[in-house]
Write a protein that holds these residues in place. Structure first.
Motif, PDB file in Angstrom:
ATOM      1  N   ASP A  44      53.135  45.171  36.622  1.00  0.00           N
ATOM      2  CA  ASP A  44      52.590  45.051  37.972  1.00  0.00           C
ATOM      3  C   ASP A  44      51.520  43.966  38.024  1.00  0.00           C
ATOM      4  OD1 ASP A  44      52.395  46.649  40.741  1.00  0.00           O
ATOM      5  OD2 ASP A  44      50.386  46.046  40.115  1.00  0.00           O
ATOM      6  N   TYR A  45      51.575  43.152  39.082  1.00  0.00           N
ATOM      7  CA  TYR A  45      50.654  42.018  39.253  1.00  0.00           C
ATOM      8  C   TYR A  45      49.197  42.479  39.322  1.00  0.00           C
ATOM      9  CZ  TYR A  45      48.449  38.104  41.803  1.00  0.00           C
ATOM     10  OH  TYR A  45      47.612  37.097  42.219  1.00  0.00           O
ATOM     11  N   VAL A  46      48.920  43.499  40.121  1.00  0.00           N
ATOM     12  CA  VAL A  46      47.548  43.994  40.280  1.00  0.00           C
ATOM     13  C   VAL A  46      47.084  44.700  39.015  1.00  0.00           C
ATOM     14  CG1 VAL A  46      46.127  45.668  41.526  1.00  0.00           C
ATOM     15  CG2 VAL A  46      47.649  44.144  42.785  1.00  0.00           C
ATOM     16  N   ASP A  47      47.950  45.491  38.408  1.00  0.00           N
ATOM     17  CA  ASP A  47      47.589  46.204  37.187  1.00  0.00           C
ATOM     18  C   ASP A  47      47.215  45.230  36.074  1.00  0.00           C
ATOM     19  OD1 ASP A  47      47.757  48.980  35.712  1.00  0.00           O
ATOM     20  OD2 ASP A  47      48.828  47.563  34.421  1.00  0.00           O
ATOM     21  N   GLN A  48      47.967  44.155  35.962  1.00  0.00           N
ATOM     22  CA  GLN A  48      47.671  43.147  34.934  1.00  0.00           C
ATOM     23  C   GLN A  48      46.288  42.536  35.147  1.00  0.00           C
ATOM     24  OE1 GLN A  48      49.307  39.132  35.300  1.00  0.00           O
ATOM     25  NE2 GLN A  48      50.244  39.387  33.285  1.00  0.00           N
ATOM     26  N   PHE A  49      45.961  42.219  36.416  1.00  0.00           N
ATOM     27  CA  PHE A  49      44.670  41.590  36.711  1.00  0.00           C
ATOM     28  C   PHE A  49      43.504  42.555  36.528  1.00  0.00           C
ATOM     29  CE2 PHE A  49      41.438  40.748  40.080  1.00  0.00           C
ATOM     30  CZ  PHE A  49      40.890  39.605  39.524  1.00  0.00           C
ATOM     31  N   LEU A  50      43.657  43.785  37.009  1.00  0.00           N
ATOM     32  CA  LEU A  50      42.548  44.744  36.974  1.00  0.00           C
ATOM     33  C   LEU A  50      42.198  45.179  35.560  1.00  0.00           C
ATOM     34  CD1 LEU A  50      43.327  47.082  40.013  1.00  0.00           C
ATOM     35  CD2 LEU A  50      41.528  45.362  39.853  1.00  0.00           C
ATOM     36  N   PHE A  51      43.195  45.331  34.701  1.00  0.00           N
ATOM     37  CA  PHE A  51      42.941  45.969  33.412  1.00  0.00           C
ATOM     38  C   PHE A  51      43.158  45.053  32.206  1.00  0.00           C
ATOM     39  CE2 PHE A  51      44.300  49.294  36.392  1.00  0.00           C
ATOM     40  CZ  PHE A  51      43.190  50.124  36.336  1.00  0.00           C
ATOM     41  N   ASP A  52      43.895  43.958  32.366  1.00  0.00           N
ATOM     42  CA  ASP A  52      44.208  43.127  31.202  1.00  0.00           C
ATOM     43  C   ASP A  52      43.489  41.778  31.229  1.00  0.00           C
ATOM     44  OD1 ASP A  52      45.862  45.159  30.362  1.00  0.00           O
ATOM     45  OD2 ASP A  52      47.654  44.302  31.292  1.00  0.00           O
ATOM     46  N   THR A  53      43.811  40.942  32.227  1.00  0.00           N
ATOM     47  CA  THR A  53      43.277  39.572  32.216  1.00  0.00           C
ATOM     48  C   THR A  53      41.880  39.474  32.811  1.00  0.00           C
ATOM     49  OG1 THR A  53      44.283  39.059  34.363  1.00  0.00           O
ATOM     50  CG2 THR A  53      45.618  38.675  32.389  1.00  0.00           C
ATOM     51  N   LYS A  54      41.640  40.134  33.948  1.00  0.00           N
ATOM     52  CA  LYS A  54      40.360  40.113  34.657  1.00  0.00           C
ATOM     53  C   LYS A  54      39.915  38.703  35.032  1.00  0.00           C
ATOM     54  CE  LYS A  54      38.350  44.501  33.233  1.00  0.00           C
ATOM     55  NZ  LYS A  54      37.128  45.196  32.825  1.00  0.00           N
ATOM     56  N   GLN A  55      40.849  37.792  35.183  1.00  0.00           N
ATOM     57  CA  GLN A  55      40.510  36.458  35.665  1.00  0.00           C
ATOM     58  C   GLN A  55      41.665  35.929  36.513  1.00  0.00           C
ATOM     59  OE1 GLN A  55      39.704  34.470  31.940  1.00  0.00           O
ATOM     60  NE2 GLN A  55      41.745  33.579  31.856  1.00  0.00           N
ATOM     61  N   GLY A  56      41.317  35.224  37.558  1.00  0.00           N
ATOM     62  CA  GLY A  56      42.306  34.693  38.477  1.00  0.00           C
ATOM     63  C   GLY A  56      41.635  34.073  39.677  1.00  0.00           C
ATOM     64  N   TYR A  57      42.409  33.796  40.718  1.00  0.00           N
ATOM     65  CA  TYR A  57      41.858  33.180  41.927  1.00  0.00           C
ATOM     66  C   TYR A  57      42.040  34.130  43.106  1.00  0.00           C
ATOM     67  CZ  TYR A  57      46.702  31.545  41.437  1.00  0.00           C
ATOM     68  OH  TYR A  57      48.048  31.457  41.211  1.00  0.00           O
ATOM     69  N   CYS A  58      41.950  33.619  44.311  1.00  0.00           N
ATOM     70  CA  CYS A  58      41.847  34.479  45.489  1.00  0.00           C
ATOM     71  C   CYS A  58      43.004  35.464  45.613  1.00  0.00           C
ATOM     72  CB  CYS A  58      41.735  33.631  46.755  1.00  0.00           C
ATOM     73  SG  CYS A  58      43.118  32.470  46.994  1.00  0.00           S
ATOM     74  N   ASP A  59      44.234  35.034  45.281  1.00  0.00           N
ATOM     75  CA  ASP A  59      45.377  35.939  45.410  1.00  0.00           C
ATOM     76  C   ASP A  59      45.202  37.177  44.539  1.00  0.00           C
ATOM     77  OD1 ASP A  59      46.464  34.136  47.136  1.00  0.00           O
ATOM     78  OD2 ASP A  59      47.920  33.319  45.734  1.00  0.00           O
ATOM     79  N   ASN A  60      44.668  37.002  43.332  1.00  0.00           N
ATOM     80  CA  ASN A  60      44.446  38.147  42.449  1.00  0.00           C
ATOM     81  C   ASN A  60      43.427  39.112  43.045  1.00  0.00           C
ATOM     82  OD1 ASN A  60      44.936  35.562  40.561  1.00  0.00           O
ATOM     83  ND2 ASN A  60      45.820  37.350  39.567  1.00  0.00           N
ATOM     84  N   PHE A  61      42.293  38.578  43.500  1.00  0.00           N
ATOM     85  CA  PHE A  61      41.219  39.422  44.023  1.00  0.00           C
ATOM     86  C   PHE A  61      41.639  40.124  45.322  1.00  0.00           C
ATOM     87  CE2 PHE A  61      38.953  36.488  41.266  1.00  0.00           C
ATOM     88  CZ  PHE A  61      37.980  37.289  40.684  1.00  0.00           C
ATOM     89  N   SER A  62      42.190  39.356  46.267  1.00  0.00           N
ATOM     90  CA  SER A  62      42.517  39.942  47.574  1.00  0.00           C
ATOM     91  C   SER A  62      43.642  40.965  47.458  1.00  0.00           C
ATOM     92  CB  SER A  62      42.902  38.836  48.561  1.00  0.00           C
ATOM     93  OG  SER A  62      43.986  38.062  48.069  1.00  0.00           O
ATOM     94  N   THR A  63      44.694  40.649  46.695  1.00  0.00           N
ATOM     95  CA  THR A  63      45.793  41.602  46.532  1.00  0.00           C
ATOM     96  C   THR A  63      45.311  42.879  45.861  1.00  0.00           C
ATOM     97  OG1 THR A  63      47.402  39.800  46.385  1.00  0.00           O
ATOM     98  CG2 THR A  63      48.089  41.935  45.543  1.00  0.00           C
ATOM     99  N   SER A  64      44.445  42.740  44.866  1.00  0.00           N
ATOM    100  CA  SER A  64      43.940  43.922  44.159  1.00  0.00           C
ATOM    101  C   SER A  64      43.145  44.822  45.085  1.00  0.00           C
ATOM    102  CB  SER A  64      43.080  43.486  42.970  1.00  0.00           C
ATOM    103  OG  SER A  64      43.843  42.758  42.033  1.00  0.00           O
ATOM    104  N   MET A  65      42.306  44.232  45.956  1.00  0.00           N
ATOM    105  CA  MET A  65      41.532  45.072  46.864  1.00  0.00           C
ATOM    106  C   MET A  65      42.436  45.780  47.869  1.00  0.00           C
ATOM    107  SD  MET A  65      38.325  44.211  49.393  1.00  0.00           S
ATOM    108  CE  MET A  65      37.822  45.451  50.603  1.00  0.00           C
ATOM    109  N   VAL A  66      43.443  45.063  48.408  1.00  0.00           N
ATOM    110  CA  VAL A  66      44.353  45.689  49.363  1.00  0.00           C
ATOM    111  C   VAL A  66      45.072  46.866  48.711  1.00  0.00           C
ATOM    112  CG1 VAL A  66      46.427  45.365  50.745  1.00  0.00           C
ATOM    113  CG2 VAL A  66      44.682  43.591  50.718  1.00  0.00           C
ATOM    114  N   VAL A  67      45.589  46.660  47.499  1.00  0.00           N
ATOM    115  CA  VAL A  67      46.347  47.713  46.824  1.00  0.00           C
ATOM    116  C   VAL A  67      45.445  48.901  46.501  1.00  0.00           C
ATOM    117  CG1 VAL A  67      47.621  48.276  44.721  1.00  0.00           C
ATOM    118  CG2 VAL A  67      48.084  46.140  45.931  1.00  0.00           C
TER     119      VAL A  67
END
Length: 735
Positions: A470-493
């Motif tokens: 999952d795109y959001v799961d990867q950002f929140l728990f694994d990479t923790k780095q990205g740009y606006c799409d990562n942050f905004s999608t994670s907050m919406v989800v």
């Protein structure tokens, strides 16, 4: 029926395989650098085309097979209807007619994905024919081999694509094909019959040479480059000319179904605006999260037409006692051929030429501009809108059970999530919002979470989720780095996971401030680098409220904190006293110069003309000497310019000079060789400078500069407190 006479021996088959591998190298970078997906389908088409050529299939039969393959592939990729019901035929015809209209209108951006894929199939068909022609008819493939090497090396140099193994594979395939073609040409020239023993005698040395050459090249020690890296020079040259650089560029696009991966900046100016206040510019919203990206639940063809005299049929928020509204207007000057409108929150009316009309995509809130029945780009239009100021008390009360029940259908739509969404995303959202009762308090906690939990903004080192990830799961728990799409999608989800209706919004930030226009409005310039995504949360009875979770970006929405407890609960950057300072005081001085009458001007000009006629040689020599001196002084500016700048600002005490001094410091650091990367935030750049000089001076200066940019003012005496830091950094740039 036309057929081909083709050699069908093992060597010819191997040669076709290597031709396929060379074509494959052209497709490998597309998944990483573009929005292209399902590369396997296109590879299968290439393989099928080359196989038909190898077997000598008649041209008519081979062409029919390829057309059937293309139609079936497009149907599988884009059509949900059953194939043998033939309802897809009407969809194809309609899509192709609209796409050809866009082609004739030079509106390449809005071509459908189905039509783009069709064009890509046609291109691959042509390339496979050329491979067959070069291999069999001409027996020469050096040009294509050289073009492939240039293609992958350019991508390796100027994009995030790593082409080390690709170069090795291309060299092996290219040398093998060249060796076999040379063997075939010699046989034809000497009239020798092709035999297995003769082929083996040629192939064994060829394979040995390739293996030894490649092995030696990989194992041998690599010398340091003799020439300096040309990329920084080319990048800086592009910036100086005002043009964006880079192969893959950031900007507004239609396909968000597969998010993730790095991108390169693009400084192309999209539009400029004259606005009364700064705010984000919206293009569209999306409501269905797939686990990899965003799609739209409804059809883009469901549109609501309206004209220039009509109210824009978008309801961003309601006429509620919980919202104070201030009427404003902005003028947009478009510099591209995009046939859509960018607009702020609270849009009410679009004022442009009377022959333009508009269509609103109901499900995405994207506004298309038309001239007659054709898409049209409007170069200048004025927007009337209402700037909201939300009552926090009303927002807290909006998530009552009664309001939720009334808005149940909308809430269900905007709380959609994939069935296989990892449970730990919801657990994290509950942990973040623990102890908060209202939707507004929970949304604020989700918005703040990223700035205090070790997440970093990065445009280059950004992962792409693997299959089943999952795109959001990867950002929140694994990479923790990205740009606006990562942050905004994670907050919406996360918001949806705890029952808060939220949607994903695309558009642009306010851009770069350019000064005051003749009309007294503030001028902003928006480039592709300002493309952005953010979050809107729905509050029953209030409407949609924007939130900004991305690191380094600030939300320009205004809140009215009705009680003292709400005000004290705010972080410093949201103090209501500071929020009142939306616009800095800006003044413009107009100086009028007296104009001489025509007679006095002629009398003044005659002696000057006589002087130039008498002494033009001396004047030319003086200009040449001055030019040489100026050139020398410019070349050694690193030795004297920092002293001049220090002297220039030494005696000033005005806080207004801080911004000018800080920008001059950035320019001097760049001249010194400490270049700021495209897309790098000021805070990251300050960390880089402090690490280079082993100090903390740049970080402290940058913190004050961010205060000025985001609040519009500085505390009294800020320049005197930071002047010594600024002088120390300026002196360090002496070269």
């Amino acid at each position: 029926m036309i057929s081909r006479k083709v050699q069908k021996d093992l060597m010819t088959f191997i040669m076709y395989i290597f031709g396929f591998l060379l074509l494959w190298e052209w497709l490998r970078p597309l998944e990483q650098l573009t929005d292209t997906s399902n590369i396997g389908v296109f590879l299968l088409f290439i393989f099928t085309s080359l196989l038909l050529s190898f077997t000598g299939t008649p041209v008519l039969i081979g062409g029919c097979i390829k057309w059937v393959f293309i139609v079936v592939a497009l149907h599988i990729l884009y059509i949900d209807e059953a194939f043998f019901q033939f309802k897809w035929v009407f969809v194809f015809i309609t899509d192709f007619i609209e796409s050809f209209q866009l082609v004739f209108a030079s509106d390449w951006v809005n071509l459908s994905n189905l039509f783009r894929s069709f064009l890509f199939f046609v291109l691959l068909w042509l390339m496979t024919y050329l491979i067959q022609y070069w291999l069999i008819n001409r027996m020469q493939i050096l040009i294509f081999f050289f073009m492939t090497l240039v293609y992958i090396t350019v991508l390796d140099t100027f994009t995030p694509y790593e082409a080390g193994l690709a170069i090795v594979r291309t060299v092996i395939s290219g040398f093998a094909v060249l060796g076999m073609l040379t063997f075939f040409r010699l046989l034809d020239k000497e009239g020798i019959k092709k035999e297995t023993t003769l082929s083996r005698k040629w192939m064994v040395p060829l394979v040995t040479m390739i293996v030894v050459s490649v092995g030696f090249g990989l194992a041998a020690p690599k010398a340091e480059p003799i020439w300096p890296d040309p990329v920084p020079y080319l990048t800086s040259y592009g910036k100086g000319s005002g043009e964006g650089t880079g192969v893959q560029k950031i900007g507004y696009g239609l396909d968000d179904s597969s998010l993730g991966g790095p991108f390169m900046g693009d400084n192309q100016v999209i539009f400029t605006v004259e606005a009364e206040s700064r705010h984000y510019w919206k293009v569209e919203t999306k409501d269905v999260y797939t686990g990899k990206g965003w799609i739209t639940s409804g059809s883009r063809e469901v549109r609501s037409p309206f004209g220039s005299a009509d109210q824009v049929p978008i309801t961003s928020f309601f006429n509620s006692p919980g919202i104070e509204m201030v009427k404003e207007s902005s003028t947009v000057y478009s510099l591209t051929n995009n046939s859509h409108i960018v607009y702020p929150l609270g849009i009410q009316k679009i004022d442009a030429a009377s022959f333009y009309s508009y269509e609103l995509e109901v499900d995405t809130e994207k506004i298309h501009s038309l001239e007659g029945d054709s898409p049209a780009s409007i170069k200048q239009y004025t927007l009337d809108y209402a700037v909201p100021r939300y009552s926090v008390t009303a927002l807290n009360e909006a998530s009552s059970e009664e309001n939720i029940a009334v808005n149940n259908e909308l809430i269900n739509r905007y709380t959609q999530l994939p069935e296989d969404l990892p449970l730990r995303i919801q657990d994290l959202a509950k942990e973040i919002t623990d102890g908060k009762d209202s939707w507004f308090e929970k949304a604020r906690e989700l918005e703040r979470y990223f700035s205090r939990s070790g997440y970093t903004y990065d445009q280059k080192d950004v992962a792409i989720p693997a299959d089943g990830e999952d795109y959001v799961d990867q950002f929140l728990f694994d990479t923790k780095q990205g740009y606006c799409d990562n942050f905004s999608t994670s907050m919406v989800v996360m918001a949806r996971s705890i029952g808060i209706p939220a949607r994903w919004v695309k558009g642009y930030t306010e851009g770069e401030y350019k000064g005051i226009s003749e009309s007294g409005s503030r001028m902003f310039e928006i480039t592709n680098n300002n493309a952005h995504s953010w979050v809107e949360v729905y509050f029953p009875g209030i409407g949609w409220v924007p939130f900004e979770p991305t690191q380094g970006f600030s939300n320009s929405v205004q809140f009215n904190f009705d009680t003292a407890s709400q005000s004290h609960d705010l972080p410093p950057e949201m103090n209501p006293e500071e929020l009142e300072k939306d616009k800095p005081e800006l003044k413009e001085i107009n100086e009028k110069q007296p104009v001489a009458n025509e007679g006095s001007f002629k009398k003044f000009f005659i002696p000057i003309e006589n002087f130039f006629e008498a002494y033009w040689k001396m004047i030319a020599l003086s200009i040449l000497v001055l030019a040489v001196c100026a050139f020398v002084i410019y070349r050694i500016r690193g030795r004297w310019l920092p002293y001049y700048l220090t002297w220039r600002f030494k005696w000033t005490r005005k806080d207004e000079n801080f911004q000018k001094a800080y920008l001059l410091l950035l320019r001097e650091l760049d001249r010194y060789g400490l270049h700021r990367k495209d897309g790098q935030t000021l805070r990251d750049y300050a960390d880089y400078i402090d690490r280079f000089f082993s100090s903390r001076e740049m970080g402290r200066l940058t913190a004050r500069y961010e205060q000025l940019i985001y609040r519009g003012s500085l505390q009294k005496g800020s320049w005197m407190e930071t002047k010594e830091l600024w002088e120390n950094l300026i002196k360090k740039t002496i070269a």
